[in-house]
Scaffold this motif. Structure first.
Motif, PDB file in Angstrom:
ATOM      1  N   ILE A  80      16.594  -4.900   8.436  1.00 14.16           N
ATOM      2  CA  ILE A  80      16.680  -5.375   9.826  1.00 14.16           C
ATOM      3  C   ILE A  80      17.716  -6.493   9.934  1.00 14.16           C
ATOM      4  O   ILE A  80      18.539  -6.496  10.855  1.00 14.16           O
ATOM      5  N   ILE A  81      17.690  -7.414   8.989  1.00 15.80           N
ATOM      6  CA  ILE A  81      18.672  -8.503   8.987  1.00 15.80           C
ATOM      7  C   ILE A  81      20.082  -7.934   8.897  1.00 15.80           C
ATOM      8  O   ILE A  81      20.965  -8.279   9.701  1.00 15.80           O
ATOM      9  N   ASN A  82      20.330  -7.053   7.941  1.00 12.37           N
ATOM     10  CA  ASN A  82      21.680  -6.500   7.750  1.00 12.37           C
ATOM     11  C   ASN A  82      22.117  -5.593   8.883  1.00 12.37           C
ATOM     12  O   ASN A  82      23.320  -5.459   9.122  1.00 12.37           O
ATOM     13  N   ALA A  83      21.173  -4.994   9.591  1.00 11.28           N
ATOM     14  CA  ALA A  83      21.525  -4.122  10.715  1.00 11.28           C
ATOM     15  C   ALA A  83      22.029  -4.920  11.913  1.00 11.28           C
ATOM     16  O   ALA A  83      22.632  -4.365  12.823  1.00 11.28           O
ATOM     17  N   GLY A  84      21.757  -6.215  11.933  1.00 12.98           N
ATOM     18  CA  GLY A  84      22.189  -7.054  13.057  1.00 12.98           C
ATOM     19  C   GLY A  84      21.194  -7.096  14.201  1.00 12.98           C
ATOM     20  O   GLY A  84      21.526  -7.533  15.305  1.00 12.98           O
ATOM     21  N   ILE A  85      19.967  -6.666  13.943  1.00 13.28           N
ATOM     22  CA  ILE A  85      18.914  -6.691  14.959  1.00 13.28           C
ATOM     23  C   ILE A  85      18.499  -8.146  15.189  1.00 13.28           C
ATOM     24  O   ILE A  85      18.359  -8.916  14.239  1.00 13.28           O
ATOM     25  N   ASP A  86      18.346  -8.535  16.459  1.00  9.22           N
ATOM     26  CA  ASP A  86      18.017  -9.927  16.808  1.00  9.22           C
ATOM     27  C   ASP A  86      16.526 -10.233  16.807  1.00  9.22           C
ATOM     28  O   ASP A  86      16.117 -11.316  16.405  1.00  9.22           O
ATOM     29  N   LYS A  87      15.722  -9.296  17.322  1.00  8.61           N
ATOM     30  CA  LYS A  87      14.288  -9.557  17.483  1.00  8.61           C
ATOM     31  C   LYS A  87      13.482  -8.339  17.058  1.00  8.61           C
ATOM     32  O   LYS A  87      13.942  -7.206  17.185  1.00  8.61           O
ATOM     33  N   VAL A  88      12.265  -8.614  16.611  1.00  9.23           N
ATOM     34  CA  VAL A  88      11.280  -7.572  16.342  1.00  9.23           C
ATOM     35  C   VAL A  88      10.071  -7.915  17.189  1.00  9.23           C
ATOM     36  O   VAL A  88       9.600  -9.051  17.194  1.00  9.23           O
ATOM     37  N   ILE A  89       9.584  -6.928  17.925  1.00 10.86           N
ATOM     38  CA  ILE A  89       8.393  -7.117  18.754  1.00 10.86           C
ATOM     39  C   ILE A  89       7.316  -6.179  18.228  1.00 10.86           C
ATOM     40  O   ILE A  89       7.525  -4.970  18.137  1.00 10.86           O
ATOM     41  N   VAL A  90       6.180  -6.776  17.856  1.00 13.62           N
ATOM     42  CA  VAL A  90       5.093  -6.041  17.210  1.00 13.62           C
ATOM     43  C   VAL A  90       3.882  -6.031  18.119  1.00 13.62           C
ATOM     44  O   VAL A  90       3.448  -7.074  18.609  1.00 13.62           O
ATOM     45  N   ARG A  91       3.314  -4.856  18.333  1.00 11.62           N
ATOM     46  CA  ARG A  91       2.119  -4.730  19.172  1.00 11.62           C
ATOM     47  C   ARG A  91       0.910  -5.312  18.454  1.00 11.62           C
ATOM     48  O   ARG A  91       0.644  -4.998  17.300  1.00 11.62           O
TER      49      ARG A  91
END
Length: 166
Positions: free
Chosen positions: A128-139
């Protein structure tokens, strides 16, 4: 005059979609669904399942980690599945993922309930870090969720602290 119908907020809308995606999962323990969204456009989806062409646990009728009574968050190298986050990431271009949000929902296969305190494992966090994703939202519940800023994973490096995920 009738009262207007309540409209689902955007985060729960995308979490609902991720929850539908997890229904394709083939894990006998926990199934997760992930979707990557950028600028209100779904970039990719992923669910927990064996690599293409390999038999999955659902078809085999056995989970090696379950058979060995391996606790949650440990010994993922023994798992046949590719995690939902990883499957979503490998289905998208990095250019499309930069600045995006990954939505994650998990269900316990035995109970059908949401996985409590779900989190990405250490390997998925690195992806996720290397993909450049900014946020993770978990239900967390049907209408509650937890928002994680990926930069926190960068600055609070769990590999230096011995913390595990999922």
């Amino acid at each position: 005059m009738s009262t207007p119908a309540l409209r689902t907020d955007k985060n729960n809308y995308y979490l609902d979609i991720a929850e539908t995606v997890l229904e394709r999962g083939t894990c006998l323990r926990r199934n997760f669904g992930a979707i990557i969204v950028r600028n209100d456009q779904i970039i990719a989806t992923g669910y927990t399942g064996a690599p293409r062409g390999r038999k999955n646990c659902l078809d085999l009728g056995v989970c090696q980690r379950e058979s060995l009574q391996i606790p949650r968050g440990e010994r993922y190298e023994l798992c046949r599945s590719v995690h939902a986050e990883a499957n979503a990431i490998i289905s998208a271009s990095r250019n499309d993922m930069i600045g995006s949000v990954l939505y994650l929902v998990g269900h316990d296969r035995a109970t059908g309930e949401l996985v409590p305190n779900a989190n990405s494992c250490a390997m998925c966090k690195r992806l996720i870090i290397n993909a450049g994703i900014d946020k993770v939202i978990v239900r967390e519940t049907r209408d509650r969720y937890r928002q994680i800023h990926v930069r926190d994973w960068i600055f609070n490096d769990e590999s230096l602290q011995g913390k595990l995920g999922y």
